[in-house]
Design a protein around this motif. Structure first.
Motif, PDB file in Angstrom:
ATOM      1  N   TYR A 141       0.814  -1.237   0.040  1.00 41.95           N
ATOM      2  CA  TYR A 141      -0.070   0.047   0.035  1.00 41.95           C
ATOM      3  C   TYR A 141       0.858   1.269  -0.010  1.00 41.95           C
ATOM      4  O   TYR A 141       1.206   1.716   1.052  1.00 41.95           O
ATOM      5  CB  TYR A 141      -0.753   0.000   1.388  1.00 41.95           C
ATOM      6  N   PRO A 142       1.134   1.862  -1.460  1.00 46.19           N
ATOM      7  CA  PRO A 142       2.087   2.746  -1.289  1.00 46.19           C
ATOM      8  C   PRO A 142       1.734   4.091  -0.767  1.00 46.19           C
ATOM      9  O   PRO A 142       2.515   5.054  -0.206  1.00 46.19           O
ATOM     10  CB  PRO A 142       2.307   3.142  -2.703  1.00 46.19           C
ATOM     11  N   HIS A 143       0.393   4.561  -0.326  1.00 47.29           N
ATOM     12  CA  HIS A 143      -0.137   5.655   0.268  1.00 47.29           C
ATOM     13  C   HIS A 143      -0.640   5.400   1.703  1.00 47.29           C
ATOM     14  O   HIS A 143      -1.021   6.293   2.465  1.00 47.29           O
ATOM     15  CB  HIS A 143      -1.299   5.960  -0.400  1.00 47.29           C
ATOM     16  N   LEU A 144      -0.322   3.778   2.304  1.00 53.70           N
ATOM     17  CA  LEU A 144      -0.829   3.895   3.750  1.00 53.70           C
ATOM     18  C   LEU A 144      -0.057   4.566   4.722  1.00 53.70           C
ATOM     19  O   LEU A 144       1.144   4.428   4.618  1.00 53.70           O
ATOM     20  CB  LEU A 144      -0.531   2.237   3.888  1.00 53.70           C
ATOM     21  N   ASN A 145      -0.738   5.204   5.749  1.00 52.45           N
ATOM     22  CA  ASN A 145      -0.067   5.950   6.564  1.00 52.45           C
ATOM     23  C   ASN A 145      -0.179   5.241   8.019  1.00 52.45           C
ATOM     24  O   ASN A 145       0.784   5.657   8.778  1.00 52.45           O
ATOM     25  CB  ASN A 145      -0.832   7.533   6.586  1.00 52.45           C
ATOM     26  N   TYR A 146      -1.230   4.881   8.217  1.00 51.16           N
ATOM     27  CA  TYR A 146      -1.692   4.278   9.605  1.00 51.16           C
ATOM     28  C   TYR A 146      -2.141   2.927   9.202  1.00 51.16           C
ATOM     29  O   TYR A 146      -3.413   2.949   8.608  1.00 51.16           O
ATOM     30  CB  TYR A 146      -2.440   5.415  10.340  1.00 51.16           C
ATOM     31  N   ILE A 147      -1.649   1.780  10.041  1.00 54.76           N
ATOM     32  CA  ILE A 147      -2.609   0.546  10.246  1.00 54.76           C
ATOM     33  C   ILE A 147      -2.293   0.246  11.515  1.00 54.76           C
ATOM     34  O   ILE A 147      -1.512  -0.114  12.371  1.00 54.76           O
ATOM     35  CB  ILE A 147      -1.941  -0.354   9.212  1.00 54.76           C
ATOM     36  N   ASP A 148      -3.496  -0.509  12.251  1.00 57.51           N
ATOM     37  CA  ASP A 148      -3.443  -1.020  13.565  1.00 57.51           C
ATOM     38  C   ASP A 148      -4.430  -2.476  13.438  1.00 57.51           C
ATOM     39  O   ASP A 148      -5.484  -2.302  13.078  1.00 57.51           O
ATOM     40  CB  ASP A 148      -4.375  -0.159  14.536  1.00 57.51           C
ATOM     41  N   LEU A 149      -3.527  -3.558  13.507  1.00 57.08           N
ATOM     42  CA  LEU A 149      -4.178  -4.913  13.527  1.00 57.08           C
ATOM     43  C   LEU A 149      -4.178  -5.476  15.117  1.00 57.08           C
ATOM     44  O   LEU A 149      -4.358  -6.777  15.045  1.00 57.08           O
ATOM     45  CB  LEU A 149      -3.409  -5.654  12.568  1.00 57.08           C
ATOM     46  N   SER A 150      -3.600  -4.607  15.923  1.00 53.11           N
ATOM     47  CA  SER A 150      -3.554  -5.159  17.382  1.00 53.11           C
ATOM     48  C   SER A 150      -4.828  -6.021  17.831  1.00 53.11           C
ATOM     49  O   SER A 150      -6.014  -5.558  17.583  1.00 53.11           O
ATOM     50  CB  SER A 150      -3.412  -4.142  18.308  1.00 53.11           C
TER      51      SER A 150
END
Length: 339
Positions: A163-172
């Motif tokens: 994901y070239p534009h992904l800034n924030y990801i939370d899979l917790s």
């Protein structure tokens, strides 16, 4: 003869006018044809995308039980842009889907990002089960993703794409398994990566140090093994590094001391050994340092007293030697410290 000449001249003019009219009509026809093609490939495309996205989401809604369907009472008709939790762009393609804290149960919608422009997808703090939708893998437009605090499962090494534009990801706080892929390096816009409290295994790829800038890296409470890569010292914009409650071994690399913007460092509950590196005093903005429940030996470096902003220090359950009280003059400014 003049009459005949005029007649002949008249006959010569008529065919020329006919040819001119024919050319004009042909040009007009070609122009109209091009306009028709242009319209057919632009206007209906947004409409058909909207209908396709609505169909997929309605199909998912109908798969839920009655109680969950009641939570989405606005999801009716073929215009999802008017539904609660949905936002669209000017072409009426879905850009935002927010299902956070709705109490929903069941599986995540399988047909998302059909329009190819989905930017934000949040479904945190629910009771979703199953795996990440396959359509998620190719959704390269994503900017923000929150799936934390559900009951999701699946191999994150395979279920996620680039994901070239992904800034924030939370899979917790889920049940994801697999290893931390080096493909995260290709997410060059990523600022925050949180995968804590899952069943992630394997080592930390040294390539993660190539992700600049990054602000938060939280891999805590998993089954991560190996060492702490010295390459993480390149993440100079990092202000939270949480690798606690894993199975990391060996010593803390001195390169961690290069993280001059770091405010929270948690390496607790691992199998780390050796001495606490004096280079940690380079983390001059530290507020919270937790190195508890490891196998650290030697003396506490006197350089630790230079951490003027430190508020919480936990060194408990280690094998440190020497009198820690000898450093009490440096520790008086710290609000909490365990030893």
């Amino acid at each position: 003869m003049v009459y005949l000449g005029d007649k002949l001249l008249y006959h010569n003019i008529v065919p020329c006018r006919g040819l001119f009219n024919l050319v004009v009509m042909s040009l007009v026809s070609i122009f109209c044809f091009k306009v028709a093609i242009s319209v057919s490939f632009t206007v209906p495309s947004s409409v058909s995308t909207e209908g396709l996205e609505a169909e997929g989401l309605l199909k998912w809604r109908h798969s839920l039980d009655n109680q969950n369907q009641a939570l989405m009472s606005s999801w009716v008709g073929n215009s999802p842009c008017n539904w609660t939790g949905i936002a669209c762009n000017e072409f009426r393609s879905i850009t935002n889907i927010s299902l956070s804290r709705t109490g929903l149960r069941g599986y995540l919608p399988q047909e998302i990002c059909n329009g190819g422009v989905l930017v934000n997808f949040t479904a945190n703090d629910n009771y979703f089960i199953g795996s990440i939708p396959k359509s998620f893998r190719n959704c390269s437009s994503l900017y923000r993703v929150r799936l934390d605090r559900n009951r999701l499962t699946g191999n994150i090494s395979e279920d996620l794409g680039v994901y070239p534009h992904l800034n924030y990801i939370d899979l917790s706080y889920n049940n994801f398994y697999g290893e931390i892929s080096h493909k995260w390096v290709q997410c060059q816009s990523l600022q925050s990566l949180k995968i804590s409290d899952n069943r992630i295994s394997g080592g930390i790829p040294p390539q993660l140090g190539e992700l600049l800038p990054r602000q938060v890296l939280d891999l805590s409470s998993n089954y991560v093994v190996g060492n702490v890569p010295k390459e993480l010292g390149r993440l100079v914009s990092l202000f939270i590094l949480n690798l606690g409650s894993n199975k990391l071994s060996e010593s803390i690399p001195m390169e961690i001391g290069r993280l001059s913007n770091l405010e929270h460092l948690n390496l607790a509950a691992n199998n780390l050994t050796g001495s606490i590196p004096e280079q940690l005093n380079g983390c001059s903005k530290l507020l919270n340092l937790n190195l508890s429940t490891n196998g650290f030996t030697e003396n506490l470096p006197s350089e630790m007293g230079r951490l003027q902003y430190l508020q919480v220090l936990d060194l408990s359950h280690n094998l440190l030697r020497g009198e820690i009280l000898a450093y009490s003059h440096s520790l008086q400014k710290w609000k909490t410290w365990n030893h």
